[in-house]
Scaffold this motif. Sequence first.
Motif, short mmCIF file in Angstrom:
data_model
loop_
_atom_site.label_atom_id
_atom_site.label_comp_id
_atom_site.label_asym_id
_atom_site.label_seq_id
_atom_site.Cartn_x
_atom_site.Cartn_y
_atom_site.Cartn_z
N LEU B 3 0.82 -1.21 0.00
CA LEU B 3 0.00 0.00 0.00
C LEU B 3 0.86 1.26 0.00
N ASP B 4 1.94 1.26 0.83
CA ASP B 4 2.74 2.49 0.90
C ASP B 4 3.48 2.76 -0.41
N VAL B 5 3.95 1.68 -1.05
CA VAL B 5 4.60 1.84 -2.36
C VAL B 5 3.60 2.43 -3.35
N PHE B 6 2.38 1.90 -3.29
CA PHE B 6 1.33 2.36 -4.20
C PHE B 6 1.06 3.85 -4.01
N ILE B 7 0.95 4.25 -2.72
CA ILE B 7 0.65 5.67 -2.46
C ILE B 7 1.78 6.56 -2.96
N ILE B 8 3.04 6.14 -2.67
CA ILE B 8 4.18 6.96 -3.08
C ILE B 8 4.23 7.06 -4.60
N GLN B 9 4.05 5.91 -5.28
CA GLN B 9 4.07 5.91 -6.75
C GLN B 9 3.04 6.85 -7.32
N THR B 10 1.80 6.75 -6.77
CA THR B 10 0.73 7.59 -7.30
C THR B 10 1.05 9.06 -7.09
N LEU B 11 1.58 9.37 -5.89
CA LEU B 11 1.91 10.78 -5.62
C LEU B 11 2.96 11.27 -6.60
N ILE B 12 4.01 10.45 -6.82
CA ILE B 12 5.06 10.86 -7.76
C ILE B 12 4.46 11.10 -9.15
N ASN B 13 3.62 10.16 -9.58
CA ASN B 13 3.00 10.30 -10.89
C ASN B 13 2.19 11.58 -10.99
N VAL B 14 1.40 11.85 -9.93
CA VAL B 14 0.55 13.04 -9.95
C VAL B 14 1.42 14.29 -10.04
N LEU B 15 2.52 14.29 -9.24
CA LEU B 15 3.39 15.47 -9.26
C LEU B 15 4.04 15.65 -10.62
N ILE B 16 4.47 14.53 -11.23
CA ILE B 16 5.09 14.63 -12.56
C ILE B 16 4.10 15.23 -13.55
N ILE B 17 2.88 14.68 -13.53
CA ILE B 17 1.90 15.15 -14.51
C ILE B 17 1.62 16.63 -14.31
N LEU B 18 1.36 17.01 -13.03
CA LEU B 18 1.02 18.41 -12.78
C LEU B 18 2.20 19.32 -13.08
N GLY B 19 3.40 18.93 -12.61
CA GLY B 19 4.56 19.79 -12.76
C GLY B 19 5.05 19.83 -14.19
N VAL B 20 5.41 18.65 -14.69
CA VAL B 20 6.07 18.59 -16.00
C VAL B 20 5.14 19.05 -17.10
N PHE B 21 3.90 18.58 -17.07
CA PHE B 21 3.06 18.89 -18.22
C PHE B 21 2.50 20.30 -18.20
N SER B 22 2.33 20.90 -17.00
CA SER B 22 1.93 22.31 -17.06
C SER B 22 3.11 23.16 -17.50
N ALA B 23 4.34 22.76 -17.11
CA ALA B 23 5.52 23.49 -17.59
C ALA B 23 5.67 23.31 -19.10
N LEU B 24 5.47 22.06 -19.55
CA LEU B 24 5.58 21.80 -20.99
C LEU B 24 4.54 22.59 -21.76
N ALA B 25 3.34 22.73 -21.16
CA ALA B 25 2.30 23.51 -21.83
C ALA B 25 2.80 24.93 -22.07
N GLY B 26 3.44 25.51 -21.04
CA GLY B 26 4.00 26.85 -21.20
C GLY B 26 5.07 26.86 -22.27
N PHE B 27 5.95 25.87 -22.22
CA PHE B 27 7.06 25.83 -23.16
C PHE B 27 6.55 25.65 -24.60
N THR B 28 5.44 24.93 -24.75
CA THR B 28 4.90 24.71 -26.09
C THR B 28 4.43 26.01 -26.72
N THR B 29 3.96 26.96 -25.89
CA THR B 29 3.58 28.25 -26.48
C THR B 29 4.80 28.89 -27.15
N TYR B 30 5.98 28.77 -26.48
CA TYR B 30 7.21 29.30 -27.07
C TYR B 30 7.54 28.55 -28.35
#
Lengths: 177, 328
Positions: B3-30
């Motif tokens: 369960l703890d591995v699952f929670i950590i994995q999900t959190l990492i995934n969520v952070l990657i999606i929110l962080g990386v892809f919102s940044a990429l969205a900005g970069f794509t405008t450039y």
Amino acid sequence: MFETIAFYTFSFLTILAFAITVTTKNVLYAMSSLAGGMIIISGMFFLLNADFLGVVQIIVYTGAVIALYAFAMIFFDSTKDIVETKTGKTFFILTVLSSVMLVLILTIPMASGQVEALYPIHEGVGNAQDVGMVLFTKYLVPFEVAAVMLLVAMIGGIIMAGKKMDKNLTEIKENEE
Amino acid sequence: MELDVFIIQTLINVLIILGVFSALAGFTTYLERKVLAFMQRRLGPMYVGPYGLLQVLADGIKLFTKEDIVPTNSIQTVFKLAPVILPASAFIAFAGVPFLPDMEIFGVTFQPLIVDSNAGILFVLGMMAVGMFSPLLAGLSSGNKWSLLGGARTAIQLLSFEVITGLSVLAPLMLVGSLSLIDINNYQIENGWLIWQQPIAFFLFLIAGYAETNRTPFDLLEHEAEVVSGYATEYSGMRWGLFFIGEYVNMYIVAFLTVLIFFGGFGEGTFVDGLLYLAKVFFFIFLFLWTRAAWPHLRPDQLMWLTWKVLMPLAVVNIVITGLVVMF
């Protein structure tokens, strides 16, 4: 534990959304909370491991509610409040009574423990397959009848809307004037 | 899985999606401005930082510090809520997209995918469709005729292109026999890329994807020459920016889905495969920008003609033929 938290969150949000739909006077609030409520209900399906039905709930109601929005756009000015014409006390009491009756009718079988899952989820087989099996064997006739009804409605719609489809609307007006 | 591995994995995934892809969205405008400039023989952003790279940052500061105007005659709550729906639904849709192959890190298998549901692709497409509530609500609540027109166009465009997306994906799904994106990917390891078997479905899916993300040949919702700025007319500052983050994240989803369904996805999941996967995704992002530079936009009536008289019959014929092939 997660299931319990999720269940209560989703139930609370669903009830809140539909309460807004019923009580508000503004068309736009009503429509938006209806859409929100319909989409939040899909959370219940996901909790029950019925992924396919949950997703279908989202897709179908997104489209359906958007069509409703289109009607709201045609018939109402969404920025103004709607004035209710029927606001009598009897009306209110009757509405409350009938909804209580409905809730009782639906919940009594559950309280007495008479509800059984007829088609439980099979391990290793996707939801879509399960739904398909039941739909195309046991419920084939209702399914086909629904399809025929939709066809009839579609042909009706085309005929109603399709008068003078081969002519340009602006040209027709110019000729009449 | 623990369960703890699952929670950590999900959190990492969520952070990657929110962080990386919102940044990429900005970069794509450039990227978009640079690619457009290159194709039109201009320089594009050049002044802020080397090759104008810091332009994204400058735009961000501008959007965040701009005055936030809410018109008096708008319906306030809905007006404020509408821009949030598009990025929110886009990020939720990303939960069903495997954005990299499985990785082995410190002996733990890390799966860069939040939900591997057996209705994966439908979930992603459905959540993307929910995003269309955003321009619709924005248009209806603004209290502005142009916005209302933009909202009305949203309703038609969504209702017509939902049909095309659904029907075009159906034919490849019939061959694969599963709705899970991982299964679709694995099917193509043995049977080759699905584009060779389903070229028509690919083109239909791509066209519908452009319409759903409101990209140029179909950007009727906010076409400046016709409806000022459509649903976004009354928006300013970051509320306006949220629409764009949502649009660009949706572009990434369409690119990922196209690669996963028709171009072999990440294959067997080796390191090279992972790189190729991202390269293919970025090619489709480039294609989005290329189309914008090369194509004029359609009139609403041409769009309806295209949807109902060309694309939908094609999709249905494609399904019937695929069905016959699968059966015999």
